[in-house]
Design an enzyme around this catalytic site. Structure first.
Site, PDB file in Angstrom:
ATOM      1  N   GLY A  10       3.939  -6.787  -4.472  1.00 34.85           N
ATOM      2  CA  GLY A  10       2.868  -7.322  -5.321  1.00 34.85           C
ATOM      3  C   GLY A  10       3.378  -7.602  -6.731  1.00 34.85           C
ATOM      4  N   ARG A  72       5.256 -10.402   0.030  1.00 36.04           N
ATOM      5  CA  ARG A  72       5.387  -9.203   0.853  1.00 36.04           C
ATOM      6  C   ARG A  72       6.016  -9.693   2.155  1.00 36.04           C
ATOM      7  NH1 ARG A  72       2.796  -5.086  -1.482  1.00 36.04           N
ATOM      8  NH2 ARG A  72       0.962  -5.504  -2.774  1.00 36.04           N
ATOM      9  N   GLY A 101       8.675  -2.015  -6.006  1.00 37.78           N
ATOM     10  CA  GLY A 101       8.208  -0.650  -5.789  1.00 37.78           C
ATOM     11  C   GLY A 101       8.971   0.052  -4.682  1.00 37.78           C
ATOM     12  N   ASP A 102       8.340   1.019  -4.044  1.00 39.15           N
ATOM     13  CA  ASP A 102       9.097   1.854  -3.107  1.00 39.15           C
ATOM     14  C   ASP A 102       9.580   1.071  -1.883  1.00 39.15           C
ATOM     15  OD1 ASP A 102       6.461   1.723  -2.231  1.00 39.15           O
ATOM     16  OD2 ASP A 102       6.516   3.696  -1.281  1.00 39.15           O
ATOM     17  N   THR A 104      10.433  -2.074  -1.776  1.00 41.09           N
ATOM     18  CA  THR A 104      11.590  -2.864  -2.234  1.00 41.09           C
ATOM     19  C   THR A 104      12.811  -1.962  -2.414  1.00 41.09           C
ATOM     20  OG1 THR A 104      10.051  -4.275  -3.431  1.00 41.09           O
ATOM     21  CG2 THR A 104      12.375  -4.431  -4.069  1.00 41.09           C
ATOM     22  N   THR A 124       5.775  -0.893  -9.972  1.00 40.18           N
ATOM     23  CA  THR A 124       4.557  -0.902  -9.154  1.00 40.18           C
ATOM     24  C   THR A 124       3.419  -0.526 -10.068  1.00 40.18           C
ATOM     25  OG1 THR A 124       3.213   0.123  -7.461  1.00 40.18           O
ATOM     26  CG2 THR A 124       5.054   1.433  -8.208  1.00 40.18           C
ATOM     27  N   ASP A 126       0.899   0.769  -9.234  1.00 39.17           N
ATOM     28  CA  ASP A 126       0.385   2.081  -8.835  1.00 39.17           C
ATOM     29  C   ASP A 126       1.089   3.215  -9.581  1.00 39.17           C
ATOM     30  OD1 ASP A 126      -1.031   0.530  -7.078  1.00 39.17           O
ATOM     31  OD2 ASP A 126      -0.096   1.300  -5.253  1.00 39.17           O
ATOM     32  N   ASP A 128       3.713   4.958  -8.929  1.00 37.60           N
ATOM     33  CA  ASP A 128       4.001   6.161  -8.149  1.00 37.60           C
ATOM     34  C   ASP A 128       5.399   6.181  -7.537  1.00 37.60           C
ATOM     35  OD1 ASP A 128       3.573   4.213  -6.251  1.00 37.60           O
ATOM     36  OD2 ASP A 128       1.917   5.211  -5.242  1.00 37.60           O
ATOM     37  N   MET A 168      -7.254  -0.067  -7.956  1.00 37.75           N
ATOM     38  CA  MET A 168      -6.089  -0.098  -7.070  1.00 37.75           C
ATOM     39  C   MET A 168      -5.444   1.284  -7.031  1.00 37.75           C
ATOM     40  SD  MET A 168      -4.204  -3.766  -7.467  1.00 37.75           S
ATOM     41  CE  MET A 168      -4.889  -5.189  -6.624  1.00 37.75           C
ATOM     42  N   ARG A 170      -2.571   2.550  -3.932  1.00 39.54           N
ATOM     43  CA  ARG A 170      -2.384   2.576  -2.468  1.00 39.54           C
ATOM     44  C   ARG A 170      -2.328   3.999  -1.913  1.00 39.54           C
ATOM     45  NH1 ARG A 170      -1.036   0.278   1.933  1.00 39.54           N
ATOM     46  NH2 ARG A 170      -1.673  -1.710   1.069  1.00 39.54           N
ATOM     47  N   GLU A 221      -8.788   3.111  -4.412  1.00 40.96           N
ATOM     48  CA  GLU A 221      -8.974   2.416  -3.126  1.00 40.96           C
ATOM     49  C   GLU A 221      -8.331   3.143  -1.947  1.00 40.96           C
ATOM     50  OE1 GLU A 221      -6.923  -1.384  -3.242  1.00 40.96           O
ATOM     51  OE2 GLU A 221      -5.000  -0.408  -3.615  1.00 40.96           O
ATOM     52  N   LEU A 275      -7.898  -8.219 -10.810  1.00 49.17           N
ATOM     53  CA  LEU A 275      -7.988  -8.305 -12.282  1.00 49.17           C
ATOM     54  C   LEU A 275      -7.008  -7.317 -12.917  1.00 49.17           C
ATOM     55  CD1 LEU A 275     -11.834  -8.527 -12.840  1.00 49.17           C
ATOM     56  CD2 LEU A 275     -10.135 -10.314 -13.265  1.00 49.17           C
ATOM     57  N   GLN A 276      -6.750  -6.199 -12.187  1.00 48.80           N
ATOM     58  CA  GLN A 276      -5.836  -5.173 -12.725  1.00 48.80           C
ATOM     59  C   GLN A 276      -4.386  -5.643 -12.727  1.00 48.80           C
ATOM     60  OE1 GLN A 276      -7.385  -1.120 -10.847  1.00 48.80           O
ATOM     61  NE2 GLN A 276      -7.934  -2.865  -9.609  1.00 48.80           N
TER      62      GLN A 276
HETATM   63  O1  F6P Z   1       1.068  -1.876  -4.260  1.00 47.02           O
HETATM   64  C1  F6P Z   1       0.483  -2.346  -5.412  1.00 47.02           C
HETATM   65  C2  F6P Z   1      -0.892  -2.868  -5.146  1.00 47.02           C
HETATM   66  O2  F6P Z   1      -1.376  -3.401  -6.336  1.00 47.02           O
HETATM   67  C3  F6P Z   1      -1.856  -1.829  -4.552  1.00 47.02           C
HETATM   68  O3  F6P Z   1      -2.472  -1.054  -5.541  1.00 47.02           O
HETATM   69  C4  F6P Z   1      -2.822  -2.681  -3.769  1.00 47.02           C
HETATM   70  O4  F6P Z   1      -3.365  -1.962  -2.694  1.00 47.02           O
HETATM   71  C5  F6P Z   1      -1.962  -3.770  -3.281  1.00 47.02           C
HETATM   72  O5  F6P Z   1      -0.893  -3.915  -4.179  1.00 47.02           O
HETATM   73  C6  F6P Z   1      -2.694  -5.105  -3.129  1.00 47.02           C
HETATM   74  O6  F6P Z   1      -1.817  -6.023  -2.586  1.00 47.02           O
HETATM   75  P1  F6P Z   1      -2.113  -7.549  -2.292  1.00 47.02           P
HETATM   76  O7  F6P Z   1      -2.068  -8.266  -3.614  1.00 47.02           O
HETATM   77  O8  F6P Z   1      -1.019  -7.962  -1.402  1.00 47.02           O
HETATM   78  O9  F6P Z   1      -3.479  -7.618  -1.709  1.00 47.02           O
END
Ligand code: F6P
Length: 343
Positions: A10, A72, A101-102, A104, A124, A126, A128, A168, A170, A221, A275-276
């Site tokens: 993402g 992705r 992120g992880d 990758t 990421t 997230d 994390d 968001m 994951r 989420e 939006l985030q």
């Molecule tokens: O992994 C980062 C993230 O922003 C998550 O928080 C979220 O679940 C996901 O990507 C959303 O991915 P996409 O844009 O592919 O729907």
């Protein structure tokens, strides 16, 4: 040297600042920067890389998204993506910087173990990734969450409502917890510290009886639906890399419907969603993205492959990719307890 760079997974605000941080340092020393389009897909199919001109990195520090495009992409497809990536690196590049992120960094690690000259960069939203205090995009995301809560606060207070806000996150609750802390959330529900629906409602009832006629409930989420009395569907749409699209589980809406069912509350739901991830990075994201991008160049220059710049406090250190690639960094109990002190 021909230094390749890609962004995978993402997008997140600050990716362009990182590409610029890496690229300006490489240009200064007379190297070429090869921009790979759409993450791993740009190496696993036909080689989709081209030399970036220094002028292409001008003015991008404050731009959101990624100038390289991202995807992705499932490298474990039957066409044998990983081997093709190894081959593409070998034939076209002297080094590769993989920003992601992880997922990758697991691939970066796999490639590095097979001798590919790969360096990672932690990204990421997230926040994390293991072994680093910071990942590109996180500060912008929590700033957006905090601003959204400020806005929801005035309307929630005016109408004496419960506002459920889905963020968001994951596998972990960094965005919900830190965004919620910054925005004064009245309850934060994250995967690390599960709550039942009865506990959520009991908290809202208690707030109402103590004259807090409104509440803002932030829900990550990724929380477990079964813990709050829901059912996980086996039919959610996939992200394209094996994981489900978490937003389609609708946890915010589910929590709101359960509060509604209980009765006595007027409830509304806001899903902050992409939006985030959109728009300009904050100054903090620009600075750290620049620093980790520049540090990735230093690692390449020094031949320190199989490594990733990580943030420890106010410093950037280099860590082995193996140390970040497996698992997630979870919100620690003390930090969640600090959030909960304000519920
Ligand atoms: O992994 C980062 C993230 O922003 C998550 O928080 C979220 O679940 C996901 O990507 C959303 O991915 P996409 O844009 O592919 O729907």
């Amino acid at each position: 040297m021909r230094i390749g760079v890609l962004t995978a997974g993402g997008d997140a605000p600050g990716l362009n600042a990182a590409i610029r941080g890496l690229g300006q340092m490489a240009f200064r020393d007379g190297h070429e920067l090869i921009g790979i389009t759409n993450g791993w897909a740009g190496l696993a199919t036909d080689f989709a890389g081209r030399p970036l001109a220094p002028a292409e990195l001008i003015g991008v520090v404050g731009q959101g998204g990624t100038l390289l495009g991202t995807a992705r992409y499932d490298l474990d497809n039957p066409a044998g993506g990983r081997d093709r990536v190894l081959e593409a690196i070998d034939q076209n590049l002297d080094a590769l910087v993989a920003i992601g992120g992880d997922g990758t960094q697991r691939i970066s690690h796999w490639l590095a173990e097979r001798g590919a000259p790969v360096v990672g960069v932690p990204k990421t939203l997230d926040n994390d990734l293991l072994g680093t205090d910071y990942c590109i995009g996180f500060d912008t995301a929590i700033s957006i969450v905090a601003e959204s809560l400020d806005r929801l606060y005035t309307t929630a207070a005016s109408h004496h409502r419960v506002m459920v806000v889905e963020t968001m996150g994951r596998a972990t609750g960094w965005v919900a917890a830190m965004g919620g802390l910054a925005g004064g959330a009245d309850l934060i529900v994250i995967p690390e510290f599960p709550m039942t629906m009865d506990e959520i409602i009991a908290h809202l009832v208690k707030r109402r009886s103590s004259k807090n006629a409104f509440s803002i409930v932030v829900v990550a989420e990724g929380i477990n639906l079964e813990t709050i009395g829901g059912v996980e569907s086996g039919q959610l749409s996939s992200e394209g890399i094996g994981g489900v699209r978490l937003a389609t589980r609708g946890v915010g809406q589910f929590v709101a419907s359960k509060i509604d069912e209980h009765g006595g509350f007027e409830v509304r739901t806001t899903v902050l969603g992409h939006l985030q991830r959109g728009g300009s990075p904050t100054a903090y994201d620009r600075i750290w993205a620049t620093r980790v991008g520049a540090a990735a160049y230093e690692a390449v220059r020094a031949g320190k492959f199989g490594m990733i710049p990580v943030v420890h406090g106010s410093e950037v250190d280099l860590a082995p990719l193996s140390s970040v690639a497996h698992g997630q960094r979870r919100v620690p109990r003390e930090l969640y307890e600090l959030c909960a002190a304000f519920f």
